[in-house]
Design a protein around this motif. Structure first.
Motif, PDB file in Angstrom:
ATOM      1  N   ASN A  18      -7.461  -0.634 -86.700  1.00  0.00           N
ATOM      2  CA  ASN A  18      -8.498  -0.613 -87.741  1.00  0.00           C
ATOM      3  C   ASN A  18      -8.331   0.536 -88.722  1.00  0.00           C
ATOM      4  N   LEU A  19      -7.567   1.550 -88.379  1.00  0.00           N
ATOM      5  CA  LEU A  19      -7.323   2.672 -89.281  1.00  0.00           C
ATOM      6  C   LEU A  19      -5.957   2.482 -89.931  1.00  0.00           C
ATOM      7  N   VAL A  20      -5.982   2.354 -91.236  1.00  0.00           N
ATOM      8  CA  VAL A  20      -4.760   2.092 -91.990  1.00  0.00           C
ATOM      9  C   VAL A  20      -4.408   3.319 -92.810  1.00  0.00           C
ATOM     10  N   LYS A  21      -3.160   3.724 -92.767  1.00  0.00           N
ATOM     11  CA  LYS A  21      -2.714   4.866 -93.569  1.00  0.00           C
ATOM     12  C   LYS A  21      -1.911   4.371 -94.761  1.00  0.00           C
ATOM     13  N   GLY A  22      -2.083   5.066 -95.894  1.00  0.00           N
ATOM     14  CA  GLY A  22      -1.407   4.634 -97.106  1.00  0.00           C
ATOM     15  C   GLY A  22      -0.781   5.791 -97.864  1.00  0.00           C
ATOM     16  N   SER A  23      -0.639   5.576 -99.163  1.00  0.00           N
ATOM     17  CA  SER A  23       0.028   6.549-100.026  1.00  0.00           C
ATOM     18  C   SER A  23      -0.859   7.752-100.299  1.00  0.00           C
ATOM     19  N   TYR A  24      -0.220   8.890-100.609  1.00  0.00           N
ATOM     20  CA  TYR A  24      -0.878  10.105-101.087  1.00  0.00           C
ATOM     21  C   TYR A  24      -1.899  10.663-100.097  1.00  0.00           C
ATOM     22  N   GLY A  25      -1.748  10.384 -98.809  1.00  0.00           N
ATOM     23  CA  GLY A  25      -2.644  10.920 -97.791  1.00  0.00           C
ATOM     24  C   GLY A  25      -3.938  10.145 -97.602  1.00  0.00           C
ATOM     25  N   PHE A  26      -4.068   9.019 -98.296  1.00  0.00           N
ATOM     26  CA  PHE A  26      -5.268   8.191 -98.144  1.00  0.00           C
ATOM     27  C   PHE A  26      -5.183   7.338 -96.882  1.00  0.00           C
ATOM     28  N   GLU A  27      -6.347   7.026 -96.339  1.00  0.00           N
ATOM     29  CA  GLU A  27      -6.466   6.110 -95.225  1.00  0.00           C
ATOM     30  C   GLU A  27      -7.749   5.313 -95.399  1.00  0.00           C
ATOM     31  N   ALA A  28      -7.842   4.206 -94.673  1.00  0.00           N
ATOM     32  CA  ALA A  28      -9.039   3.379 -94.761  1.00  0.00           C
ATOM     33  C   ALA A  28      -9.341   2.819 -93.381  1.00  0.00           C
ATOM     34  N   GLU A  29     -10.639   2.662 -93.125  1.00  0.00           N
ATOM     35  CA  GLU A  29     -11.065   2.161 -91.824  1.00  0.00           C
ATOM     36  C   GLU A  29     -11.723   0.805 -91.958  1.00  0.00           C
ATOM     37  N   PHE A  30     -11.172  -0.176 -91.279  1.00  0.00           N
ATOM     38  CA  PHE A  30     -11.713  -1.529 -91.272  1.00  0.00           C
ATOM     39  C   PHE A  30     -12.772  -1.625 -90.177  1.00  0.00           C
ATOM     40  N   ASN A  31     -13.955  -2.111 -90.534  1.00  0.00           N
ATOM     41  CA  ASN A  31     -15.030  -2.307 -89.570  1.00  0.00           C
ATOM     42  C   ASN A  31     -15.546  -3.728 -89.713  1.00  0.00           C
ATOM     43  N   LYS A  32     -15.156  -4.576 -88.763  1.00  0.00           N
ATOM     44  CA  LYS A  32     -15.491  -5.987 -88.895  1.00  0.00           C
ATOM     45  C   LYS A  32     -16.992  -6.246 -88.787  1.00  0.00           C
ATOM     46  N   SER A  33     -17.652  -5.547 -87.882  1.00  0.00           N
ATOM     47  CA  SER A  33     -19.086  -5.796 -87.676  1.00  0.00           C
ATOM     48  C   SER A  33     -19.912  -5.392 -88.898  1.00  0.00           C
ATOM     49  N   GLN A  34     -19.451  -4.376 -89.618  1.00  0.00           N
ATOM     50  CA  GLN A  34     -20.155  -3.940 -90.819  1.00  0.00           C
ATOM     51  C   GLN A  34     -19.533  -4.501 -92.084  1.00  0.00           C
ATOM     52  N   THR A  35     -18.525  -5.317 -91.955  1.00  0.00           N
ATOM     53  CA  THR A  35     -17.754  -5.877 -93.085  1.00  0.00           C
ATOM     54  C   THR A  35     -17.463  -4.796 -94.113  1.00  0.00           C
ATOM     55  N   SER A  36     -16.896  -3.701 -93.634  1.00  0.00           N
ATOM     56  CA  SER A  36     -16.607  -2.586 -94.530  1.00  0.00           C
ATOM     57  C   SER A  36     -15.143  -2.177 -94.430  1.00  0.00           C
ATOM     58  N   PHE A  37     -14.697  -1.499 -95.474  1.00  0.00           N
ATOM     59  CA  PHE A  37     -13.314  -1.021 -95.547  1.00  0.00           C
ATOM     60  C   PHE A  37     -13.331   0.232 -96.426  1.00  0.00           C
ATOM     61  N   HIS A  38     -13.864   1.305 -95.907  1.00  0.00           N
ATOM     62  CA  HIS A  38     -14.042   2.531 -96.681  1.00  0.00           C
ATOM     63  C   HIS A  38     -12.748   3.321 -96.788  1.00  0.00           C
TER      64      HIS A  38
END
Lengths: 118, 115
Positions: free
Chosen positions: B55-75
């Protein structure tokens, strides 16, 4: 370098005039898209094409037309019927054909064309 | 129908502090989720995506995002903000069974990092 080239960077249109925005990609992508960006409204889809010689209307297609005669090219014409054409126009592409996991692929964007009315 | 909400038009953060840019989505079935960044008079640059798995995705420039299915969020998150992170950020969604149909974008969040 592979990428998407949009030209021109800035474009001016007179009342009653049609203008064509160019979008060329050398990424060998099957799908191409046109979006319009206005301040505070995000990106709105104008047209998209998943394969050569085929395209579909997006949410705001009225006053616009497209063609897809070549895989690399997806020009957008802003016609005189588009009453409020002043905006930033973005072209994008993505890998397309079925079986290539295309849904999980991101869209790649050009650097846009800013269209203004004289 | 698919949709994305970015509830904050503007986020201000001090340099060196952690940042969060919020995104919630609505889609039938499971989603593919994407974050993009846009600098002035430029196109959108891809930062990261969630496909499946962790659920924790790492990307470019030190950014990351967390997928939360129950809250339908991707902050979108970053532990320590830089002034150069100041830009417009877009969240996007595509239904998993929709092929290469266009991404649906949120309206964007302007991030301002103050020195």
């Amino acid at each position: 370098d592979g990428g998407i080239t949009q030209s021109p960077k800035y474009l001016f249109r007179k009342e009653g005039q049609n203008v064509t925005l160019s979008c060329e990609q050398n990424l060998n992508h099957d799908a191409m898209y046109w979006y319009r960006q206005d301040p505070g409204q995000g990106l709105r889809l104008i047209y998209y094409s998943q394969i050569v010689n085929d395209f579909q209307k997006g949410d705001i297609a009225e006053g616009y037309s497209v063609s897809r005669e070549k895989k690399e090219s997806f020009p957008l014409t802003v016609t005189s019927a588009q009453k409020n054409p002043t905006a930033f126009y973005l072209c994008a592409s993505s890998i397309g054909l079925p079986g290539q996991g295309q849904g999980r692929q991101p869209q790649h964007f050009g650097d846009g064309t800013r269209l203004s009315i004289l | 129908a698919q949709s994305v909400a970015q509830p904050e038009d503007q986020v201000n953060v001090a340099e060196g502090n952690p940042l969060t840019v919020k995104c919630t989505y609505s889609v039938s079935g499971n989603p593919y989720l994407f974050w993009y960044v846009q600098y002035p008079n430029r196109g959108l640059q891809f930062l990261l995506k969630y496909i499946t798995g962790d659920n924790l995705v790492k990307g470019s420039y030190g950014f990351e995002a967390e997928f939360n299915k129950s809250q339908t969020s991707f902050h979108l998150k970053k532990p320590s903000a830089l002034v150069s992170d100041s830009a417009l950020y877009f969240c996007a969604v595509r239904a998993r069974n929709s092929g290469n149909t266009p991404l649906v974008f949120g309206k964007g969040t302007r991030l301002s990092v103050i020195a």
